[in-house]
Design an enzyme around this catalytic site. Structure first.
Site, PDB file in Angstrom:
ATOM      1  N   GLN A  45     -15.838 -61.508 -29.825  1.00 49.83           N
ATOM      2  CA  GLN A  45     -16.341 -62.670 -30.547  1.00 49.83           C
ATOM      3  C   GLN A  45     -15.785 -62.683 -31.964  1.00 49.83           C
ATOM      4  OE1 GLN A  45     -17.722 -65.987 -29.770  1.00 49.83           O
ATOM      5  NE2 GLN A  45     -17.917 -64.383 -28.278  1.00 49.83           N
ATOM      6  N   HIS A  63     -43.161-111.859 -25.168  1.00 54.00           N
ATOM      7  CA  HIS A  63     -43.204-110.809 -24.145  1.00 54.00           C
ATOM      8  C   HIS A  63     -44.330-111.111 -23.157  1.00 54.00           C
ATOM      9  CE1 HIS A  63     -40.673-108.561 -26.960  1.00 54.00           C
ATOM     10  NE2 HIS A  63     -40.536-107.597 -26.065  1.00 54.00           N
ATOM     11  N   HIS A 123     -23.691 -67.278 -26.903  1.00 55.07           N
ATOM     12  CA  HIS A 123     -23.463 -66.354 -25.791  1.00 55.07           C
ATOM     13  C   HIS A 123     -24.499 -65.238 -25.846  1.00 55.07           C
ATOM     14  CE1 HIS A 123     -19.336 -67.818 -26.937  1.00 55.07           C
ATOM     15  NE2 HIS A 123     -19.303 -68.095 -25.653  1.00 55.07           N
TER      16      HIS A 123
END
Lengths: 435, 435
Positions: free
Chosen positions: A262, A423, A331
């Site tokens: 890494q 509505h 990870h």
């Protein structure tokens, strides 16, 4: 001796130290912001002409015309033929495994009918077009082409456009070969913020796409943020990180090398080991000292470990799991005897590498799952890149006459409660119409 | 007569006119940006004290202490008891249907084993904590509480925190009742950019969350963009839109009212009708003229229709479908005889309302699917808010000894091709260890 920080969860200042260790804010300063904003304006206004100018300025080669910007499919195929057979086989194997895993991620639509005949459901469709940014030069990673391209094609994206800068006109054959094996539909030799702008808005030669994915430098990341909304983007990634949880039973050389793998990315990369076995932490520290001088990228590794690495002593397994859930690492290696017994207690991680034999590096290249993963604790709320990033959903509602009459009563009460009478009346018409 | 634009796909300038009609760029000017940046800085630095100051300044009431900012669960329950029984029943019905639909969206993990014993899979987990922003004052919509809160709870989010400003200390009982029935865990009477900052970073009294969702004004939207990365956010929504595709067989009054129901939201809302029946477009225009004077929100509707509405004549059904896919509307009504025959050809839409009886308003409140939908053509790459927005995935990889030996060969070739030798050696250790 490499100075790598030692922490213990029992320390009174542990919370402050771990917060300090993880702290990361990406800064794109005003100058970068302004440069990117101007590049985007230019590409929107002048299209191909702007792309030619920027390529000449930043990549130091001048396309004779816009047609020169395209890397024809035959060129990708030629690269495939040109690379060594071992690399061809490795790319093919990796592509096949990434594809097989991605197939499991495909989702499809569903629907159900209610007793009155009303249908509810969800339709799933792929994006029409996606754009894949691939960095050029030193950081050109063919594995990244596979990881970004294959899920898009598995999702059913009709046209996948790759852009890759070619500094001084130099092409990376491995990257082109990876594009070939991944099914990239078209490729263009452009990069930087101008490539992102071209993908987002389209030019005479570059088709506009619906989403832009892929890694890049600060200009690329800033451009992606700027065009977000016009198109979709994947996450803007921070430095790469690994957290290894080990019970002390894995070869310390292996763990040291996992931490190195890494750290070798860049000086900001983060490698952390947590264990409840203090002696094991010492053994890994010794392995680090022993192995570091043998590494090609020793200086980068050493700088990263010094700046952002740590060996953390936990009280016990439970404590180590708490550390992992707090860090929410990109990870996570569970290098323990029985990883299956504890994986269900991991609430946040990009990818989980289980058991002593699962080196994180296997996941970077060929295990199958994606290596584009949430960094900087964003695994708390986000996921690996996947097929789902190239599919989207549409809700389906088909009310029967009876269903509509019933639903319109509820809708009418709530709409009037919110003061939205159009509505309410729109719903009520259907109720009356059904009676 | 309301002036609503008339377009025809046969017009030579159609592409330019439709692009012009749809054009929308949200602008948060420098002043807003700077104000928001300062508010976020203050909340991070001073926590509760900053929240008290801003509440006093912007909402015009002064909490005696930070404890005053919380709306206890008993207060939400009291609101539930206080509202009229018809509203209680409507909220309950809507909540139940939204929950039932959301349950279909839950995904769970999966895994598979390869012949050599290697396991690959995906683990699915909910977010630990989510924050829900609810606007106060005029635009306080209880339906929006249901739509944002219920998917989070169905996903398994352990703690859902609602924030709602209370201008002049005024509480909206319907909003509190909706929070009660949705299972909101804690609620705070704070709003604006300061509430978003508090949710993103936490204060002494407000727990930091992992994702912030919900609608808000330009300050809230700007704050959400600013904290993105620290926490997840949902989409930053543009104005609401409806596209009605009609074959001419639906009552023109119904369609006019459907267009109104979108237009009544605000002057920027967009209502478009497309049909291949020219006479029908005329009949809807006549219905608009007839019905508009009867509307409570006539002025807003009229302004929206004038500025951003349109009646579009298509050549035929296929052409109308092309119009829909280009617009990629937030709400799409397929007001046609056989919607099931064509829905599969809709590639981009937030929600699809099928058949003459499915008013879009039913979906806003109680049909079940979410009313938080992608606007401004973003349905090309994004989805309705759903349970999946409150879950995330972790990749699982557990290589067997044999699997690791095999994978390490491929990983080693590719890692060395990329010049990353620590990656290669980390993989190779496992290969050697397995031999």
């Amino acid at each position: 001796m490499t100075e790598i920080k030692r922490l213990s969860t029992a320390d009174s200042d542990y919370q402050a130290r771990i917060a300090d260790l993880l702290a990361w804010e990406s800064v794109s300063d005003d100058r970068v912001q302004q440069t990117v904003a101007e590049i985007i304006r230019e590409v929107r206004a002048r299209g191909d002409a702007a792309l030619i100018d920027y390529t000449s300025r930043f990549d130091r080669w001048t396309p004779a015309s816009a047609a020169d910007l395209e890397l024809p499919k035959a060129r990708l195929e030629a690269a495939w033929g040109k690379i060594p057979a071992a690399q061809r086989a490795a790319l093919e194997k990796a592509a096949e495994r990434i594809r097989a895993y991605a197939e499991h991620q495909k989702t499809s639509g569903w629907s159900y009918r209610e007793p009155d005949g009303t249908l509810l459901g969800q339709q799933v469709t792929p994006l029409d077009r996606a754009g894949l940014y691939v960095p050029g030069g030193k950081a050109a990673y063919p594995s990244s082409v596979l990881m970004n391209a294959i899920p898009a094609k598995v999702a059913g994206v009709a046209e996948l456009i790759m852009v890759v800068p070619t500094p001084d006109g130099e092409l990376n054959e491995l990257v082109l070969a990876a594009a070939h094996v991944s099914g990239v539909d078209r490729a263009f030799a452009i990069g930087g913020a101008q490539a992102v702008a071209a993908l987002a808005y389209g030019t005479e030669s570059i088709p506009g796409v619906d989403k832009v994915v892929g890694p890049g430098n600060i200009y690329v990341a800033t451009a992606k943020r700027a065009v977000f909304g016009q198109v979709g983007i994947d996450m803007v990634a921070g430095p790469s990180e690994i957290l290894v949880v080990c019970d002390g039973g894995t070869d310390p050389d292996w763990i040291a090398m996992d931490l190195f793998s890494q750290a070798e990315h860049d000086e900001d990369a983060q490698s952390i080991l947590v264990s409840w076995d203090a002696g094991f932490l010492d053994r890994v520290a010794a392995s680090i000292d022993k192995l570091l001088p043998t590494m090609e990228r020793q200086e980068i590794i050493s700088a990263a470990l010094r700046a952002r690495g740590a060996l953390i002593q936990a009280r016990d397994l439970d404590d180590a799991i708490d550390v992992a859930n707090f860090i929410a690492p990109e990870h996570l290696e569970l290098s323990v005897e029985d990883p299956e017994a504890i994986v269900g207690r991991i609430r946040h991680a990009g990818a989980i590498f289980m058991g002593r034999y699962t080196a994180e590096a296997l996941g970077d290249y060929c295990a199958g799952p994606n290596h584009v993963l949430p960094t900087s604790r964003t695994a708390r709320f986000s996921s690996p890149l996947g097929v789902y990033d190239f599919q989207k959903r549409s809700s389906l509602i088909m009310a029967s006459r009876a269903g509509s009459a019933e639903l319109s009563k509820t809708a009418s009460v709530l709409a009037r409660g919110e003061g939205l009478t159009a509505h309410a009346r729109s719903a009520e018409y259907r109720g009356e119409g059904a009676e």
